[in-house]
Design a protein around this motif. Structure first.
Motif, mmCIF file in Angstrom:
data_model
loop_
_atom_site.group_PDB
_atom_site.id
_atom_site.type_symbol
_atom_site.label_atom_id
_atom_site.label_comp_id
_atom_site.label_asym_id
_atom_site.label_seq_id
_atom_site.Cartn_x
_atom_site.Cartn_y
_atom_site.Cartn_z
ATOM 1 N N SER A 1 45.066 53.243 67.701
ATOM 2 C CA SER A 1 43.807 53.661 67.221
ATOM 3 C C SER A 1 42.699 53.690 68.198
ATOM 4 O O SER A 1 41.816 54.727 68.054
ATOM 5 C CB SER A 1 43.444 52.598 66.014
ATOM 6 O OG SER A 1 44.438 52.566 64.895
ATOM 7 N N GLN B 1 42.798 56.243 60.337
ATOM 8 C CA GLN B 1 43.803 55.199 59.650
ATOM 9 C C GLN B 1 43.063 54.607 58.642
ATOM 10 O O GLN B 1 43.729 54.516 57.420
ATOM 11 C CB GLN B 1 44.200 53.911 60.772
ATOM 12 C CG GLN B 1 45.121 52.981 60.212
ATOM 13 C CD GLN B 1 45.610 52.009 61.361
ATOM 14 O OE1 GLN B 1 45.072 52.136 62.534
ATOM 15 N NE2 GLN B 1 46.426 51.229 60.910
ATOM 16 N N ASP C 1 45.926 59.569 62.754
ATOM 17 C CA ASP C 1 46.143 57.905 62.940
ATOM 18 C C ASP C 1 46.900 57.363 61.559
ATOM 19 O O ASP C 1 46.221 56.898 60.731
ATOM 20 C CB ASP C 1 44.847 57.339 63.441
ATOM 21 C CG ASP C 1 45.238 55.822 63.655
ATOM 22 O OD1 ASP C 1 46.356 55.531 64.013
ATOM 23 O OD2 ASP C 1 44.108 55.341 64.185
ATOM 24 N N GLU C 2 48.260 57.087 61.795
ATOM 25 C CA GLU C 2 48.735 56.056 60.756
ATOM 26 C C GLU C 2 48.751 56.936 59.440
ATOM 27 O O GLU C 2 48.104 56.337 58.427
ATOM 28 C CB GLU C 2 48.422 54.783 60.918
ATOM 29 C CG GLU C 2 48.523 53.951 62.113
ATOM 30 C CD GLU C 2 49.853 53.372 62.191
ATOM 31 O OE1 GLU C 2 50.538 53.298 61.316
ATOM 32 O OE2 GLU C 2 49.932 52.647 63.452
HETATM 33 MG MG LIG Z 1 45.913 51.548 64.593
#
Ligand SMILES: [Mg+2]
Ligand SMILES: Nc1ncnc2c1ncn2[C@@H]1O[C@H](COP(=O)(O)OP(=O)(O)O)[C@@H](O)[C@H]1O
Lengths: 251, 418
Positions: free
Chosen positions: A43, A87, A172-173
């Protein structure tokens, strides 16, 4: 398209180094997966690409289409074509999602010297992009991300990406918090944006997402460095053996 | 022996005195009014302009802050476009649009001359009332007939060109009547002004009024406002105050609920920048049982601006089942700015709901980051976030045309400051 050279970065407040000599090259048209255990700096890397001020680059460079972006602020980077799907998308009370989308789209157009979109054109665009992602447009009347479920937030991120048509997408994720149906919708949305002149960096620590968004390259991040790069078979290897082997070999 | 020596007049007081002597003979109302004016002005000067030793002026040392007292008449005798398209504009020496049915308008000057109005202040320590009554030169006495639902908004417009302007309005809204009134203050240029505006507003049973004060004075102007309200049985008033200008501002709101079931809403937006000083002071008396009120004040502070909100709520012993809620929220965008909130609850009844809260915050960096990460430049992102902070207050008004107009006022101000 993206070239990260020997990047070192730290948390501005505490001067703790998180990214420790990271190298990564992603070509136009390429989908690069970044995998790594929790806390490895994934991240942080995505925030640094977006230009978040909490982090300070102390060494190395980030080139986007051959030019360093380190001196550009967050909005300039976005207008130049870098998009981060968060995320944890941020809730902003009081700012209606529709207004936010319209301002973002038009500010980016302005920055590129293009005309602003008319309201009907804008609405048409949002309507069709929302339909693709099975987003109820009633949701867009609410403030940005406020009261959205986890899955709705992720879909809203992809909607923004679809509307803004960035050159470099950093996800991100994006799979976290999604059930399998939602994951498919989101993956379809991302795949629809794959194109020869667009690069994608897909961050995940599960192999699951990569079954739906099949990467061209996989890079393993550990303690702020890319410790292994290769094809998509790395993801399968990780799925079977976990990170221990790769990390052990790198340590 | 205990001889109180009066402090010498400040330059501001001296200038007021000079101005009074210069204009008093030409003010409307003749001899009867003049003797009222002289008595009020004399009382004001012998007390001196209020300092912070006067409790209700604790955060606004008016005596030392009032430095520039321009001379000369200030009201331009023309009307500009109303804030809400289609509204009827009533201005000094000008009118735009027709007075709607059910509405009766008489000049303040006429009412003063025929003796049906007297000049008075709220009490000995009412400096704004004294000053305004002494100089009051124009304004309107408006009556809304019982049962009239007036669709066309009425704008009481005061455009000044610098100098002094003192307005006084008397508004009486009959039983079951409804109306939207906009009290709008504007300057036309850079010349400094001193403006006072006092309104006495009475709502009869089941009257429903939206009163909007838009204060957009210039950066060198002093503005003293006061609205005195009495609410009859089941009457409802929404008072929305937008402060978006001026150098030294005092806006007073004095409300009493006189009939059961009355409801009062105060919605305030203070946009504060430069070296300005803005003071909104409210006293609200819940005097009878079963009345309700909510006050929401949102303050945005830039530069070296200072702001004050004093909210005093008194619940009389007989005023059981009062429900009163007050909040003052500040977005402090500068280290040199300041906002003081002083809530004061005086509750003498036991079966009541009263609450107040005050917060101070800055723009959240993560909000700014998220907006900018979508390509929204910092200044635009900040404006969006400031608007988000105050939107709720304006959107509460339940009238889309009015809300849009107020968004416009806020947007225009922000574009100059962010
Ligand atoms: Mg992360
Ligand atoms: N702003 C911050 N303040 C303190 N610690 C941080 C901050 N940002 C990241 N870290 C730390 O840096 C490391 C990497 O975090 P992160 O990039 O979120 O990892 P990942 O996304 O790979 O799970 C973690 O140890 C995390 O606690």
């Amino acid at each position: 398209m993206l070239e990260i050279r020997n990047l070192h970065a730290r948390i501005a407040d505490t001067e703790t180094e998180i990214i420790r000599g990271l190298n990564l090259t992603v070509k136009a048209g390429e989908v690069a997966a970044i995998m790594g255990p929790n806390g490895s700096g994934k991240s942080t890397l995505s925030y640094i690409l977006a230009g978040r001020e909490d982090y300070e680059v102390t060494e190395g460079d980030i080139l986007f289409n051959g030019e360093s972006i380190l001196e550009m602020d967050v909005a300039e980077r976005a207008a130049s074509g870098i998009f981060l799907a968060f995320q944890y998308p941020v809730e902003i009370p009081g700012v209606a999602t529709m207004q936010f989308l319209k301002v973002a789209l038009n500010e980016q157009r302005k920055a590129r010297g293009e005309d602003e979109l008319s309201t009907p054109d804008f609405l048409r665009l949002v309507k069709s992009a929302s339909a693709d992602l099975q987003i109820d447009t009633a949701m867009l009347k609410r403030p940005v991300n406020v009261g959205f479920s986890g899955g709705e937030k992720k879909r809203a991120e992809i909607l923004q990406m679809a509307l803004l048509q960035p050159k470099l997408c950093v996800l991100d994720e994006t799979d976290s918090g999604l059930d399998i149906d939602a994951l498919k919708i989101v993956a379809d949305g991302v795949n629809a944006l794959r194109s020869p002149d667009r690069a994608m960096v897909v961050i995940t620590h599960y192999q699951r997402l990569l079954e739906h968004i099949v990467p061209d390259t996989v890079h393993v991040l550990y303690k702020g460095q890319v410790v292994k790069s290769g094809g998509k078979d790395i993801a399968l290897e990780l799925e079977e053996n976990g990170y221990a082997d790769i990390i052990g070999a790198a340590a | 022996m205990n001889i109180q020596t009066k402090p010498p007049l400040t330059a501001g007081e001296q200038a007021l005195s000079t101005h009074f002597d210069a204009v008093k003979q030409s003010l409307p109302g003749g001899d009867a009014a003049l003797s009222q004016r002289s008595a009020l002005f004399g009382a004001l000067l012998s007390r001196g302009l209020p300092t912070r030793r006067v409790e209700s002026w604790h955060y606004t040392d008016f005596r030392s802050l009032l430095r520039d007292v321009p001379q000369g008449a200030g009201l331009s005798q023309r009307a500009v476009e109303p804030l809400i398209a289609g509204a009827t504009v009533l201005a000094s020496g000008a009118q735009d649009g027709v007075v709607p049915a059910g509405v009766n308008v008489v000049d303040f000057q006429t009412r003063l001359s025929d003796g049906s109005l007297t000049l008075a202040a709220r009490g000995d320590d009412d400096a704004v009332g004294h000053l305004n009554a002494a100089f009051a030169e124009t304004g309107f006495a408006i009556t809304i007939a019982d049962g009239s639902k007036v669709e066309t908004p009425i704008e009481l417009q005061a455009v000044q060109d610098g100098g002094q302007a003192h307005l006084r309005h008397e508004v009486h809204v009959g039983a079951n009547a409804g109306v939207t009134l906009v009290e709008r203050h504007l300057n036309s240029g850079d010349a400094p002004a001193l403006v006072s505006a006092v309104t006495n507003l009475k709502l009869e049973r089941e009257a429903n009024v939206t009163w909007v004060i838009v204060q957009g004075q210039g950066h060198a102007d002093s503005h003293l406002g006061q609205i005195n309200v009495s609410l009859g049985e089941d009457a409802r008033l929404t008072l929305c105050i937008i402060n978006a200008g001026g150098k030294l501002i005092r806006q007073e709101v004095h409300v009493v609920t006189a009939g059961e079931g009355a409801d009062f809403k105060l919605r305030g937006v203070n946009l504060l920048g430069g070296d300005s000083h803005t003071d909104v002071t409210m006293t609200l008396g819940h005097d009878v049982p079963n009345t309700t009120s909510t006050e929401i004040i949102r303050n945005v502070v830039f530069d070296r601006a200072r702001g004050v909100f004093q909210g005093q709520i008194r619940v009389a012993p007989q005023a059981q089942k009062t429900d009163a809620r007050m909040a003052s929220n500040t977005l402090l965008l500068s280290d040199d700015g300041e906002f003081s909130t002083k809530p004061e609850l005086e509750i003498f009844a036991d079966d009541v709901q009263c609450a107040h809260g005050a917060t101070v915050a800055d723009i959240a960096p993560v909000h700014l980051f998220y907006l900018m990460s979508r390509g929204i430049p910092e200044a635009v992102a900040r404006r969006l976030l400031v608007q988000a902070f105050i939107n709720e207050v304006v959107e509460d008004l339940d009238d889309e045309t009015l809300t849009d107009a107020l968004h416009g006022v806020i947007e225009t101000w922000l574009e100059k400051h962010v």
